[in-house]
Design an enzyme around this catalytic site. Structure first.
Site, short mmCIF file in Angstrom:
data_model
loop_
_atom_site.label_atom_id
_atom_site.label_comp_id
_atom_site.label_asym_id
_atom_site.label_seq_id
_atom_site.Cartn_x
_atom_site.Cartn_y
_atom_site.Cartn_z
N ASP A 159 96.82 -13.73 5.88
CA ASP A 159 96.63 -15.00 6.37
C ASP A 159 97.76 -15.79 6.09
O ASP A 159 98.27 -15.65 5.06
CB ASP A 159 95.33 -15.49 5.82
CG ASP A 159 95.31 -15.62 4.44
OD1 ASP A 159 95.19 -16.89 3.94
OD2 ASP A 159 95.52 -14.57 3.37
N SER A 160 98.28 -16.70 6.98
CA SER A 160 99.14 -17.81 6.74
C SER A 160 100.42 -17.28 6.46
O SER A 160 101.07 -16.50 7.09
CB SER A 160 98.41 -18.75 5.66
OG SER A 160 99.37 -20.13 5.60
N ALA A 161 100.96 -17.36 4.99
CA ALA A 161 102.33 -16.73 4.52
C ALA A 161 102.04 -15.28 4.43
O ALA A 161 103.00 -14.79 4.51
CB ALA A 161 102.45 -17.40 3.23
#
Length: 309
Positions: A159-161
């Site tokens: 998720d995300s990074a």
């Protein structure tokens, strides 16, 4: 177009916005320690952690490098596919303990072995230290699974990074690295370090993750005057051998458009890529599960269906 927030998130997001405004008035200066503390506070909204048949904390030791991991299996005697999970947090925050409930749910929903990876974080370890850790685990993950049965299917998710790490590994593969990745799951991924898409401005304030916070994360992540665009997976080398992909985006997220653009680029290359957008959700909604239980249940359901497709 700016996203429209789901009604059941309005009170919580309103409180966050008021707190952020007060912090600015009080002259609070952001630090990595403060960012890590604030992200850790979101764990209070993830209170359901299901039982699973097998968990094990371990380390991948390569030379002087020791990378902590946590391994999950719903059936340690079954030869299941393996998924490496890379947590979010702007390349600065997060750890395997914070993401323990999520990794349990993914392992159960997808009926797979999950290896959650505690890669090194900025600013103490700037780009590409965490990405190098991820590649080491991808190359040597089998050495960790001495007590768990598994098959030869290997996937990555984040998720995300963590999505940035997945897509950066795929980019390295396209550049000639001898890496095997059968599928990737990208949950509101960060794939553009150059702020090139409209949602970065349109959704850049008032929805938990702000454009100022993203810019600050990247300033701490990149220390060597790297070309931000050149290292952005949405613009980097890709080919039609990229893995089958699931891209999850949310309508109230500054990173929304870059995730969609990455999906569209894969489709144009002829790669099997699926995209699903959660309307009314903000970035990091998986870390707010008690506030959005139905959306999180659907998220894990979609991940499981994709992995087992």
């Amino acid at each position: 177009m700016r996203g429209t927030l789901a009604p059941h998130l309005e009170e919580f997001i309103g409180q966050l916005n008021q707190a952020a405004e007060q912090a600015i008035k009080d002259g609070v200066i952001p630090t990595p320690e403060l960012a890590r503390t604030n992200l850790a506070k979101l764990s209070a909204f993830v209170t359901k952690s299901p039982d699973i048949a097998f968990t094990q904390s371990s380390e991948l030791v390569i030379g002087a490098q020791a990378i902590p991991v946590r391994i999950y299996s719903p059936d340690p005697d079954a030869r299941l596919p393996v998924l490496l999970y890379f947590h979010g947090g702007g390349h600065m925050c997060g750890d395997i303990q914070m993401y323990d409930p999520m990794c349990r749910k993914i392992a159960l929903a997808a009926n797979c072995v999950v290896i959650s990876v505690e890669y090194r974080l900025a600013p103490e370890y700037p780009y590409p230290a965490g990405l190098d850790d991820a590649e080491l685990v991808l190359r040597h993950y089998q050495t960790l699974l001495t007590d768990v049965a598994y098959n030869n299917q290997i996937m990555v998710a984040g998720d995300s990074a963590g999505g940035a790490i997945c897509t950066s590994l795929v980019m390295r593969k396209s550049q000639g690295a001898d890496l095997t990745i059968d599928k990737q799951v990208l949950i509101y991924p960060s794939v553009d370090y150059s702020f090139s898409f409209p949602s970065f401005i349109e959704n850049g304030d008032g929805y938990l993750l702000t454009k100022a916070r993203v810019q600050w994360y990247f300033e701490n992540y990149f220390h060597q005057d790297e070309s931000r665009k050149a290292v952005s997976p949405v613009f980097g080398p890709l080919d039609n051998k990229a893995p089958q992909t699931l891209v999850i985006t949310t309508s109230c997220d500054p990173l929304r458009d870059e995730g969609i653009a990455y999906h569209q680029r894969l489709v144009e290359l002829g790669v099997n890529s699926q995209h699903y957008e959660f309307e009314g959700m903000v970035h990091a909604f998986m870390n707010l599960e008690d506030l959005v239980p139905d959306e999180c249940a659907l998220l894990f359901e979609k991940i499981g269906a994709f992995i087992n497709s």
